[in-house]
Design a protein around this motif. Sequence first.
Motif, PDB file in Angstrom:
ATOM      1  N   TYR A 278       0.814  -1.221   0.000  1.00 11.57           N
ATOM      2  CA  TYR A 278       0.000   0.000   0.000  1.00 11.57           C
ATOM      3  C   TYR A 278       0.848   1.273   0.000  1.00 11.57           C
ATOM      4  O   TYR A 278       0.549   2.218  -0.735  1.00 11.57           O
ATOM      5  N   PRO A 279       1.952   1.346   0.797  1.00  9.29           N
ATOM      6  CA  PRO A 279       2.767   2.557   0.738  1.00  9.29           C
ATOM      7  C   PRO A 279       3.399   2.795  -0.634  1.00  9.29           C
ATOM      8  O   PRO A 279       3.622   3.937  -1.019  1.00  9.29           O
ATOM      9  N   LEU A 280       3.708   1.721  -1.374  1.00  8.71           N
ATOM     10  CA  LEU A 280       4.347   1.871  -2.675  1.00  8.71           C
ATOM     11  C   LEU A 280       3.346   2.173  -3.781  1.00  8.71           C
ATOM     12  O   LEU A 280       3.620   2.947  -4.697  1.00  8.71           O
ATOM     13  N   THR A 281       2.175   1.538  -3.731  1.00  3.50           N
ATOM     14  CA  THR A 281       1.232   1.610  -4.841  1.00  3.50           C
ATOM     15  C   THR A 281      -0.025   2.406  -4.541  1.00  3.50           C
ATOM     16  O   THR A 281      -0.690   2.877  -5.463  1.00  3.50           O
ATOM     17  N   GLY A 282      -0.386   2.533  -3.266  1.00  2.00           N
ATOM     18  CA  GLY A 282      -1.644   3.166  -2.928  1.00  2.00           C
ATOM     19  C   GLY A 282      -2.848   2.311  -3.246  1.00  2.00           C
ATOM     20  O   GLY A 282      -3.986   2.765  -3.155  1.00  2.00           O
ATOM     21  N   VAL A 283      -2.624   1.035  -3.588  1.00  2.00           N
ATOM     22  CA  VAL A 283      -3.703   0.108  -3.928  1.00  2.00           C
ATOM     23  C   VAL A 283      -3.942  -0.832  -2.745  1.00  2.00           C
ATOM     24  O   VAL A 283      -3.006  -1.440  -2.233  1.00  2.00           O
ATOM     25  N   LEU A 284      -5.199  -0.940  -2.309  1.00  5.03           N
ATOM     26  CA  LEU A 284      -5.554  -1.791  -1.191  1.00  5.03           C
ATOM     27  C   LEU A 284      -5.550  -3.252  -1.623  1.00  5.03           C
ATOM     28  O   LEU A 284      -6.260  -3.646  -2.537  1.00  5.03           O
ATOM     29  N   LEU A 285      -4.725  -4.073  -0.949  1.00  7.70           N
ATOM     30  CA  LEU A 285      -4.653  -5.501  -1.219  1.00  7.70           C
ATOM     31  C   LEU A 285      -4.742  -6.254   0.107  1.00  7.70           C
ATOM     32  O   LEU A 285      -4.458  -5.693   1.168  1.00  7.70           O
ATOM     33  N   PRO A 286      -5.133  -7.534   0.096  1.00  2.61           N
ATOM     34  CA  PRO A 286      -5.345  -8.271   1.347  1.00  2.61           C
ATOM     35  C   PRO A 286      -4.042  -8.683   2.014  1.00  2.61           C
ATOM     36  O   PRO A 286      -2.972  -8.689   1.404  1.00  2.61           O
ATOM     37  N   GLU A 287      -4.156  -9.056   3.289  1.00  3.32           N
ATOM     38  CA  GLU A 287      -3.031  -9.642   4.009  1.00  3.32           C
ATOM     39  C   GLU A 287      -2.770 -11.043   3.458  1.00  3.32           C
ATOM     40  O   GLU A 287      -3.693 -11.834   3.268  1.00  3.32           O
ATOM     41  N   THR A 288      -1.497 -11.334   3.175  1.00  2.32           N
ATOM     42  CA  THR A 288      -1.110 -12.639   2.630  1.00  2.32           C
ATOM     43  C   THR A 288       0.226 -13.056   3.238  1.00  2.32           C
ATOM     44  O   THR A 288       0.919 -12.237   3.866  1.00  2.32           O
ATOM     45  N   PRO A 289       0.632 -14.310   3.042  1.00  2.00           N
ATOM     46  CA  PRO A 289       2.008 -14.689   3.360  1.00  2.00           C
ATOM     47  C   PRO A 289       2.970 -14.045   2.351  1.00  2.00           C
ATOM     48  O   PRO A 289       2.559 -13.309   1.453  1.00  2.00           O
ATOM     49  N   HIS A 290       4.258 -14.360   2.497  1.00  2.00           N
ATOM     50  CA  HIS A 290       5.258 -13.833   1.578  1.00  2.00           C
ATOM     51  C   HIS A 290       4.893 -14.210   0.140  1.00  2.00           C
ATOM     52  O   HIS A 290       4.461 -15.328  -0.145  1.00  2.00           O
ATOM     53  N   PHE A 291       5.063 -13.273  -0.786  1.00  2.00           N
ATOM     54  CA  PHE A 291       4.623 -13.487  -2.161  1.00  2.00           C
ATOM     55  C   PHE A 291       5.645 -12.925  -3.132  1.00  2.00           C
ATOM     56  O   PHE A 291       6.498 -12.095  -2.790  1.00  2.00           O
ATOM     57  N   SER A 292       5.543 -13.363  -4.373  1.00  2.00           N
ATOM     58  CA  SER A 292       6.325 -12.797  -5.474  1.00  2.00           C
ATOM     59  C   SER A 292       5.574 -13.069  -6.763  1.00  2.00           C
ATOM     60  O   SER A 292       5.044 -14.168  -6.964  1.00  2.00           O
ATOM     61  N   THR A 293       5.501 -12.066  -7.629  1.00  2.00           N
ATOM     62  CA  THR A 293       4.839 -12.216  -8.927  1.00  2.00           C
ATOM     63  C   THR A 293       5.647 -11.501  -9.996  1.00  2.00           C
ATOM     64  O   THR A 293       6.422 -10.588  -9.707  1.00  2.00           O
ATOM     65  N   GLU A 294       5.429 -11.914 -11.237  1.00  2.00           N
ATOM     66  CA  GLU A 294       6.054 -11.272 -12.376  1.00  2.00           C
ATOM     67  C   GLU A 294       5.072 -11.291 -13.540  1.00  2.00           C
ATOM     68  O   GLU A 294       4.423 -12.317 -13.797  1.00  2.00           O
ATOM     69  N   GLY A 295       4.940 -10.148 -14.226  1.00  2.93           N
ATOM     70  CA  GLY A 295       4.013 -10.085 -15.339  1.00  2.93           C
ATOM     71  C   GLY A 295       4.248  -8.860 -16.194  1.00  2.93           C
ATOM     72  O   GLY A 295       5.246  -8.149 -16.063  1.00  2.93           O
ATOM     73  N   HIS A 296       3.294  -8.604 -17.074  1.00  3.71           N
ATOM     74  CA  HIS A 296       3.383  -7.530 -18.067  1.00  3.71           C
ATOM     75  C   HIS A 296       2.470  -6.396 -17.641  1.00  3.71           C
ATOM     76  O   HIS A 296       1.249  -6.568 -17.525  1.00  3.71           O
ATOM     77  N   LEU A 297       3.049  -5.219 -17.386  1.00  2.00           N
ATOM     78  CA  LEU A 297       2.282  -4.058 -16.949  1.00  2.00           C
ATOM     79  C   LEU A 297       2.234  -3.022 -18.064  1.00  2.00           C
ATOM     80  O   LEU A 297       3.262  -2.609 -18.593  1.00  2.00           O
ATOM     81  N   THR A 298       1.031  -2.622 -18.412  1.00  2.00           N
ATOM     82  CA  THR A 298       0.829  -1.531 -19.360  1.00  2.00           C
ATOM     83  C   THR A 298      -0.097  -0.509 -18.716  1.00  2.00           C
ATOM     84  O   THR A 298      -0.959  -0.859 -17.902  1.00  2.00           O
ATOM     85  N   GLY A 299       0.093   0.741 -19.080  1.00  2.00           N
ATOM     86  CA  GLY A 299      -0.758   1.756 -18.488  1.00  2.00           C
ATOM     87  C   GLY A 299      -0.553   3.113 -19.098  1.00  2.00           C
ATOM     88  O   GLY A 299       0.419   3.367 -19.803  1.00  2.00           O
ATOM     89  N   THR A 300      -1.500   3.981 -18.826  1.00  2.00           N
ATOM     90  CA  THR A 300      -1.415   5.380 -19.233  1.00  2.00           C
ATOM     91  C   THR A 300      -1.136   6.211 -17.997  1.00  2.00           C
ATOM     92  O   THR A 300      -1.817   6.068 -16.986  1.00  2.00           O
ATOM     93  N   LEU A 301      -0.150   7.076 -18.093  1.00  2.00           N
ATOM     94  CA  LEU A 301       0.267   7.885 -16.958  1.00  2.00           C
ATOM     95  C   LEU A 301      -0.483   9.209 -16.956  1.00  2.00           C
ATOM     96  O   LEU A 301       0.115  10.278 -17.060  1.00  2.00           O
ATOM     97  N   ALA A 302      -1.796   9.135 -16.825  1.00  2.00           N
ATOM     98  CA  ALA A 302      -2.588  10.360 -16.800  1.00  2.00           C
ATOM     99  C   ALA A 302      -2.320  11.107 -15.498  1.00  2.00           C
ATOM    100  O   ALA A 302      -1.904  10.522 -14.508  1.00  2.00           O
TER     101      ALA A 302
END
Length: 682
Positions: A278-302
């Motif tokens: 949350y401090p890095l992204t400002g997006v609310l996500l649930p409590e989980t154990p340790h995690f790691s993901t990798e994927g393709h991010l696309t977006g418009t920087l409005a």
Amino acid sequence: MPRFISLSRRRKIALASAAALIALPIVAAVALLNMDWNRAKPWLNARASEALGRPFAIAGDLSLTWQQPSTAGQQGWRAYLPWPHLQAKDVRLGNPSAMAGTDAQAQLASVSQLAFTLNPLALLDKKIVIPQLRFDAPQVRLLRNQDGKNNWTFDKQEQPSPWQLELQSVVFSKGSVTLDDAVTHTAMRADVDTIADDARYGIAWKLSGKYRGENIQGGGKAGGVLSLQQQGTPFPIQADMRANGSSVAIEGTLTRPADLAALDVRLKISGPSMARLYPLTGVLLPETPHFSTEGHLTGTLAPRGGEWVYDQFSGKVGSSDIEGKLAFSASTPRKRLTGEVHSRLLQFSDLGPLVGADSSASKKERGVPSTQPAGRVLPVETFKTERWTSLDADVRYTADKITRDAELPISKLDTHVVLTDGVLSLTPLNFNVAGGTLTSQIRLDGSGKVIANGIAAELKASARHLHIQQLFPRLPALQASAGEINGDASLSATGNSVASLLGSSNGEVRALINRGSISKLLLEEMGLNIGSIVLTKLVGDKQVKLNCMAADFVATKGLMRTRQFIVDTDDAVLHIDGTVNLANEQLDLTLQPDSKGLRIFSLRSPLYVQGTFSKPDVSVDKGVLALRAGGALALAVVAPVAALLPLVNTGPGEDSECAALLAQARVKPVAPKPGKTPRQSR
């Protein structure tokens, strides 16, 4: 004598005007070349300050030279027309009057040297075309007060200017940017410098400070020249940010930076819990154990956040795998998260952090203090509902198989998570378990409109046809068991943790177990240490054939009372009466054995189950035991059983032992006659 040609007055004026027009640009060019531009600084500073609405000053030397333009895009005589090149040293831009403070805070930006070239022909079309703007040692300080006033917002002009600014590229070298934001509790500094001998990147930066109150560090690289107008040339970018054990790394391209058009990167995320992002992204996500993901991010920087898609991502959450697609929109009035997530194998223990039911070691890893009091079983970790209203969500989650151990037969999970204005719904939350189904609907209102700093919860759940043999396949003695479990629960509650919610719950809980076997080992497998202790008191660690167990509880403010609780075995019928207090985790149950013979249940005295969930105590009423020979023992009062009848209809059927037991329980019990045992008096 030579003949003189006299010119008319009109011709003399015309010739003089033509000469003046020819001489004017020459004189102007000579004047511009030899002019001391420092004399113009007061006028330029005043005009710029007026236009920007804040102090502007060129404190150092101001000079103008003429340079031959690049031939790119220039044709004919335009290619030979020199362009003015302006250099200004020690340029300072102050804060608006409302933000003025100490001398250290009185500047928004300062530049050791500012240099740019101007296209003079574009001025004829009211365009200010700057091919390259160069900043040497820029220093930028962004400020925002607690009341929301900031120094980076410029007042809009009442009428749009007829002039257009076209800035084609920007070059930075050895600069820094600091941000002091009292609203988000942010204090960060980024240092920027150039990179030599790198074919892809030309600028490197390092970041440190606090963001939303969390320590943050990072760094990255970017293209050497920020090309703001090149449509078909993506700008390379690479970054790595770390905060509170979490890390976010990207590598890819930024298209049309001037328009903040599009980001196309490979994104890697890892951390002790998704909630720590949350401090890095400002997006609310649930409590989980340790995690790691990798994927393709696309977006418009409005300017207000834009649209983002995290696609084709895969990774691990604890011991569980995840994959899918998520989309994020910085819409109003709340941000929105949508998508689908799938797991081929979900480890059941990985769900523990969602409700604070994980171990102390797991809590420590995900950055949550272990607040579980000694001797308490129900999780007391509070839910962070203050963040629920910052985001709306609509996410579907499915899992092909769930394991608690290698053989727990939960084959599927299907849930639809919807968060709207602080109200979280899991509709449905379904499992396929042991040949049967566990279906539920959960609604958690954390908006603060019903209860401040807490949750108003509603739960409806049904278990159908859960086969005991499949539920506990590792127990050899149960291989021949054909029993099944059916149950219903309907509860409502308010609180801010699992413990407080259950401790205030109201509703009903009912269950039927038809046929099977009971042993201490089985109860330990189920985690029911209370039943394990009771069974040991009664028969030791032996297998007892179970014909039926019927349980019906009503809950009022966390106090669960038995309306009906009967256990029918080959050896006896147990009538259980009393309360289970979920608020203080206290037990107060009375077990009345009604022996079918003297094979195992040789004592017909009541057993009392008291104590706490973590340390239950089972004792025998010695006073009743002394009256055994008199045969004056009264039967337990049986409550109505109508609430349990639907479970018979949906479960084993009317010819089952449970149906017969409930039919018998509906008959009003009769006290035994003197000199006869309760069994003989029937």
